[in-house]
Each structure stands twice: as structure tokens, then as C-alpha cells.
Design a protein around this motif. Structure first.
Motif: not given
Length: 114
Positions: A67-70, A85-91, A93-99
């Protein structure tokens, strides 16, 4: 340097594969066939589609994270976002250094302050 190049290529391929899978799952959730996903469609898919839910649970992503990603992707406030856009955001956020947890908390604090 060849090893670094190879690792970079593998990472890009994995990311592209993940995006493809995410877009397929998201399109399965599109009840009104609008080629976008809404918060309600996301919630419905998570509640009723076991494969959808299990895929994200296996990646340590629960419904509040999705929900946050959306919401974070819906910058125009229309209540819907494209699958890509949703898939890009999820990927991202999932791979960000801060988590994802810190990203989620930042979003929650911003929501409260607005």
C-alpha cells in the motif's frame, strides 16, 4: 573489471525479471481492466489471490508495504498507478540501502505531518 561488469549484467537481468513478474501479478489484480492498479484492487488481490500474496510474503513484503509503494508512486493523487510504475517502486524500495522499513516509516511520518 570483467567480474564487476558481469555482476552488473546479472543484477540488471534479475531486476528486469523481477519487474516482469511484478507487472504480471499486478495486471492479474486489475479488476476493471484499466491497465492501472488501485488501492482497492491491490487489497482485493492480496486478500483473495494466494499466489499473489505468497509471492510478496516470500519477499518480506506485506500489504502495508505494498500500500505504501502504491501511495508513494501515486504522486498525482489519482488513486491509481500504472503496472510499470508500481513494479519500479516496489523494486526500488526493496533494493534501497536504507531498506523498506525505513522508507515506510518516512512515508508514515510525512502522512502525519501533512
Amino acid at each position: 573489471t570483467q567480474d564487476a561488469f558481469y555482476q552488473s549484467m546479472v543484477h540488471k537481468k534479475l531486476k528486469a525479471d523481477a519487474k516482469k513478474v511484478l507487472m504480471e501479478f499486478t495486471s492479474d489484480a486489475d479488476m476493471d481492466m484499466s491497465n492501472t492498479i488501485t488501492l482497492q484492487e491491490l487489497r482485493n488481490a492480496y486478500a483473495t489471490q494466494e499466489l499473489f500474496r505468497d509471492y510478496f510474503k516470500n519477499m518480506d513484503m506485506d500489504l502495508p508495504f505494498l500500500e505504501y509503494a502504491l501511495r508513494a508512486t501515486d504522486r498525482k493523487g489519482r488513486g491509481e498507478v500504472s503496472f510499470e510504475d508500481f513494479a519500479d517502486a516496489v523494486i526500488q524500495m526493496r533494493n534501497t540501502e536504507i531498506g523498506p522499513v525505513v522508507s515506510f516509516l518516512r512515508f508514515q511520518v510525512a502522512e502525519v505531518l501533512d
